[in-house]
Each structure stands twice: as C-alpha cells, then as structure tokens.
Design a protein around this motif. Structure first.
Motif, short mmCIF file in Angstrom:
data_model
loop_
_atom_site.label_atom_id
_atom_site.label_comp_id
_atom_site.label_asym_id
_atom_site.label_seq_id
_atom_site.Cartn_x
_atom_site.Cartn_y
_atom_site.Cartn_z
N GLY A 83 0.80 -1.23 0.00
CA GLY A 83 0.00 0.00 0.00
C GLY A 83 0.84 1.28 0.00
O GLY A 83 2.07 1.25 -0.09
N ASP A 84 0.18 2.43 0.12
CA ASP A 84 0.83 3.75 0.08
C ASP A 84 1.95 3.83 1.14
O ASP A 84 1.66 3.74 2.33
CB ASP A 84 -0.18 4.86 0.38
N VAL A 85 3.18 4.03 0.69
CA VAL A 85 4.32 4.06 1.63
C VAL A 85 4.56 5.48 2.15
O VAL A 85 4.87 5.67 3.33
CB VAL A 85 5.61 3.51 0.97
N HIS A 86 4.42 6.48 1.29
CA HIS A 86 4.57 7.89 1.68
C HIS A 86 5.82 8.16 2.53
O HIS A 86 5.74 8.77 3.60
CB HIS A 86 3.33 8.37 2.44
N GLY A 87 6.95 7.66 2.07
CA GLY A 87 8.21 7.99 2.74
C GLY A 87 8.46 7.29 4.06
O GLY A 87 9.40 7.62 4.78
N ILE A 116 -5.74 -1.18 0.15
CA ILE A 116 -4.72 -1.57 1.13
C ILE A 116 -3.94 -0.36 1.66
O ILE A 116 -2.87 -0.51 2.23
CB ILE A 116 -3.75 -2.65 0.59
N ASP A 117 -4.49 0.84 1.47
CA ASP A 117 -3.88 2.01 2.11
C ASP A 117 -4.45 2.12 3.52
O ASP A 117 -5.60 2.51 3.71
CB ASP A 117 -4.18 3.29 1.32
N THR A 118 -3.63 1.75 4.50
CA THR A 118 -4.10 1.82 5.88
C THR A 118 -3.37 2.94 6.63
O THR A 118 -3.09 2.83 7.82
CB THR A 118 -3.94 0.46 6.57
N GLY A 135 -5.10 1.78 -3.49
CA GLY A 135 -4.75 2.52 -2.28
C GLY A 135 -5.46 3.86 -2.29
O GLY A 135 -6.65 3.93 -2.51
N HIS A 136 -4.70 4.92 -2.03
CA HIS A 136 -5.16 6.30 -2.21
C HIS A 136 -5.96 6.88 -1.05
O HIS A 136 -5.68 7.97 -0.60
CB HIS A 136 -5.95 6.42 -3.51
N THR A 137 -6.97 6.18 -0.57
CA THR A 137 -7.80 6.71 0.50
C THR A 137 -7.58 5.86 1.76
O THR A 137 -7.92 4.68 1.76
CB THR A 137 -9.30 6.65 0.12
N GLY A 180 1.42 2.73 -5.47
CA GLY A 180 1.63 4.16 -5.72
C GLY A 180 1.68 4.99 -4.46
O GLY A 180 1.40 4.50 -3.36
N ASP A 181 2.07 6.26 -4.62
CA ASP A 181 2.33 7.19 -3.51
C ASP A 181 3.49 6.68 -2.65
O ASP A 181 3.33 6.38 -1.46
CB ASP A 181 1.07 7.43 -2.66
N LEU A 182 4.66 6.61 -3.27
CA LEU A 182 5.85 6.17 -2.54
C LEU A 182 6.36 7.28 -1.62
O LEU A 182 6.97 7.00 -0.59
CB LEU A 182 6.95 5.80 -3.55
N ASN A 242 -1.02 9.70 -7.29
CA ASN A 242 -1.10 11.15 -7.52
C ASN A 242 0.12 11.89 -6.95
O ASN A 242 0.57 12.88 -7.51
CB ASN A 242 -2.41 11.72 -6.97
N HIS A 243 0.67 11.38 -5.85
CA HIS A 243 1.86 12.04 -5.28
C HIS A 243 3.10 11.80 -6.15
O HIS A 243 3.94 12.69 -6.30
CB HIS A 243 2.11 11.56 -3.85
N ASP A 244 3.22 10.59 -6.70
CA ASP A 244 4.35 10.30 -7.60
C ASP A 244 4.28 11.19 -8.83
O ASP A 244 5.28 11.70 -9.33
CB ASP A 244 4.32 8.82 -8.06
N ALA A 292 -4.34 -0.40 -9.46
CA ALA A 292 -4.39 1.02 -9.82
C ALA A 292 -4.41 1.80 -8.52
O ALA A 292 -5.03 1.35 -7.55
CB ALA A 292 -5.63 1.34 -10.64
N HIS A 293 -3.75 2.94 -8.49
CA HIS A 293 -3.65 3.69 -7.23
C HIS A 293 -5.02 4.06 -6.65
O HIS A 293 -5.31 3.81 -5.49
CB HIS A 293 -2.81 4.95 -7.43
N GLY A 294 -5.87 4.64 -7.47
CA GLY A 294 -7.18 5.09 -6.98
C GLY A 294 -8.28 4.08 -7.22
O GLY A 294 -9.45 4.39 -7.07
MN MN Z 1 -1.76 8.26 -0.76
#
Ligand code: MN
Length: 399
Positions: free
Chosen positions: A158-162, A361-363, A345-347, A202-204, A233-235, A292-294
C-alpha cells in the motif's frame, strides 16, 4: 512504412480505390475483425468487449466520423485512420469516366486528413502509392497496462509515503532479504522469496520521514525486475516538479523536495526517470488482477484514455470538496461487479477489507496507521504498525 496500432483500436479505413483498399485490408486484418461502418451497434459491442475492430468508411463527411469518434471515447479505445490516397499519376491510368470521380474523392481525402486530426482521430496514416501499400507493415503493440502474462505470486504493498523504516520492516516480515552496499543499485540489494515480486500501489513519497530511502529501495528492486509499481497522484506531482513544472509545494511534497535536495543530482535524475516511466494501471495474472492507485471501474480495465488515467490517479471524484476541505470521493467499489480482483490505495482505511472483489490496502501508515501488504494469490494480509504519526490526517479514518 511501418505502422503501429495498439492491440485495442478502432481502425478506420478511408480511400477512393476499392481494389487497393481490399488489398490493404486482406494484407493486415482478418475477416472477423471487419465490421460494416453503418452497423454502429456491432461496432459498439466489439469496443465494449475490448476487441480490435476495423471499419471501412466510404462517406468522408464529418458526421459518420464523429459518431465513430464518440464510440471510441466512450470505450476508451484509440481510433486510428488509414487514408489510402493515391497520387494523380496512379489515378490517371484509370478509365476516363471513373477518373473525375476518383480525383474528387482524393481531394476530399486530403481535406479529411486535415480535419480529423482535430476530431479525436489523432493517429492518421496516409498511403500514397501502390508501392507503399504493398510494402507496408503493421505492428500491433501491447498497451503498457497489459501485464496479463505476469501471473505472480505477488506481494502488493500500500501507500508508503516515505515511511522507509516501516517498509523495511514489512519487507522483512514478507521474507525479503535486504542487503546494503556500494556495489548494488541505489545502495540496496533486496531479494524476494523465490518467485515472488513486489507491486507498489503508488504514492511512494511525501509526508513521511525518508522518501529518498523508499525510492532507493523500490528503484533497486525495480531495476532487478523484482518489483514494479503504478503511479500515484503524489508520484505524479513529484515527477511534474522534477521536470520543472510549476506545482504547489504542499501535501508533503515540500518535505520530499527538501529531502531530495540533500541527495546527489544523479540520483534525483534517476528518480525523475523512474517516476516518468510509471504506468497508471496494470492488468495482471491473465486478467484476474488489476492494480491502480485510486482503483478502477471494470469498464476501464486494460484501456487507455485521459479519463482512465485520471481515475487511476485520483479515484472516483465528484469534483467537489467535503467538510474537511478534501476532495469528495465516490465509492466506485460499492457497485463493482467485475471478475478481476482490484487492489488499490489512495484513501486511508482503518482496515483492508474485501468489497466486491476489490481491496483498498492504504491503511494510512504515514498518519500513524499501518503499512499493509496483500499476498496474492494467497489473499493473506501482512502488516506493520507505523512507528509514529508523521502527519495528521484531516479526515478521521479511524472511525
Ligand atoms: Mn496516498
């Protein structure tokens, strides 16, 4: 001349000379792909089923083309026109009475080419001689989203966001071996359990404490063909920043830019190239899995258009903002009836739950939640808890 056509396309053949046209069609297409241009229902059915379709359009007035262009838009299909426009020297050899008629049509075809570039039919091949027709080759290329031959098994993350520490911990928990050293790609050598590959939804980057490290790990795995990812979207925004577009430094992008400023220029260039090559969605495992991300509605799977791209990046949105000042999102998954499992992911969600064969799977790891992986095809969830709340989430997702 080599002509490239996507595997899913509506081919429109325009041309004055029936014999030449027939030669061209027999050379490149099979009978089952050809539909009468006036049978819009049959064309629509084929496009709905994502089938390569060929029509001969004799009437070159704008109206019939607009109808075809509308259909391709509706089904996210690329229209490609082949204009058989023989030069006058060739035409002159025709019987006199036919000559004027043919010449008139040839002129109309010229106008056609000019007009239709603005009519949604951007890909137009013009064939100007018998020689050109005979020596033409047609290459049908696979759309980038088509990875049906990759059958897994996968670890979808899922979204890792750093959140680099959490990613490292998760990979270890999934059985990946992580080594560091100078003789590796981007400082890392990461080996998955035998036969497995990681897929990132997505959204690494952005908001988290160490986006460069996340990029190093993911890019190293991608280089070794042990991982791939779709664009979030962040990538996308980071990429646009790195190619010099004027983007607002907000929603955590400002932190990523600051972190990347401390990295060598060559690395940042590699990041830019990596992000630029990301694909917005993948259809995998013989059509059984979509990433797909969203998220992605069934009628967009395996198709390419601006609308598909924006759905992949931002999900199903209303264009309005909600009480928390965030973009209002629609729950496309509630009405999903497709056979392919869609993992996205995404939300941020409190828990990853299957809904109509889709799973978000974005938790919200970066918001103090969890970093989640879904093992596919096992459908097992593997999670690690965020070490801290790196960023406050404006919308309460833990409810
Ligand atoms: Mn995200």
């Amino acid at each position: 001349m080599q002509m490239d056509v996507p595997e899913f396309a509506l081919v429109i053949i325009v041309g004055a000379n029936t014999t030449m046209r027939t030669n061209f069609i027999n050379k490149h297409f099979s009978n089952s792909e050809i539909v009468d241009s006036s049978d819009l229902k049959a064309i629509e059915k084929r496009l709905k089923d994502r089938l390569f379709t060929v029509v001969v359009q004799e009437d070159i007035q704008p109206k019939p083309f607009q109808k075809l262009a509308r259909l391709t838009k509706k089904y996210h299909c690329k229209p490609v026109a082949f204009v058989i426009n023989l030069e006058e020297t060739t035409l002159i050899s025709h019987a006199n009475e036919a000559f004027h008629q043919i010449k008139k049509q040839a002129n109309q075809v010229k106008t056609f080419t000019k007009n239709h570039r603005y009519n949604g039919i951007r890909k137009i091949y013009e064939l100007k001689s018998i020689n050109e027709i005979n020596s033409s080759t047609l290459y049908r290329y696979q759309l980038l989203c088509n990875k049906q031959d990759e059958i897994g098994p996968f670890d979808i993350i899922g979204d890792v966001h750093g959140c680099a520490e959490e990613l490292e911990e998760l990979l270890i928990k999934l059985g990946y071996k992580i080594e560091t050293g100078k003789n590796s790609h981007f400082g890392y050598k990461i080996t998955p359990p035998k036969g497995r590959k990681a897929i990132f939804v997505g959204d690494l980057t952005d908001r988290g404490p160490n986006s460069p490290k996340v990029l190093r790990m993911v890019m190293s795995m991608a280089q070794e063909k042990k991982a791939f990812g779709v664009r979030g979207n962040h990538d996308d925004k980071l990429y646009r920043k790195l190619i010099g577009k004027n983007v607002k430094l907000e929603h955590g992008l400002e932190e990523t830019v600051e972190q990347l400023d401390k990295e060598p220029v060559e690395f940042v260039e590699k990041v830019r190239d990596f992000l630029g090559k990301l694909v917005n969605h993948y259809v995998l495992d013989r059509g059984n899995l979509v990433i797909a991300h969203g998220g992605l509605k069934e009628d967009m799977h395996g198709r390419a258009s601006g609308k598909v791209d924006s759905f992949c990046l931002y999900g199903d949105t209303t264009g309005k903002t909600d009480e928390f000042g965030l973009v209002e999102r629609l729950n496309w998954a509630a009405g999903y009836k497709g056979e392919a499992a869609v993992v996205y992911g995404h939300t941020p969600q409190k828990e990853p739950i299957w809904q109509n064969n889709t799973m978000n799977i974005d938790t919200g790891c970066v918001f103090g939640g969890w970093l989640t992986a879904l093992r596919y095809p096992e459908r097992e969830i593997v999670q690690v808890k965020a070490l801290e709340e790196y960023c406050e989430y404006r919308r309460p997702f833990y409810k």
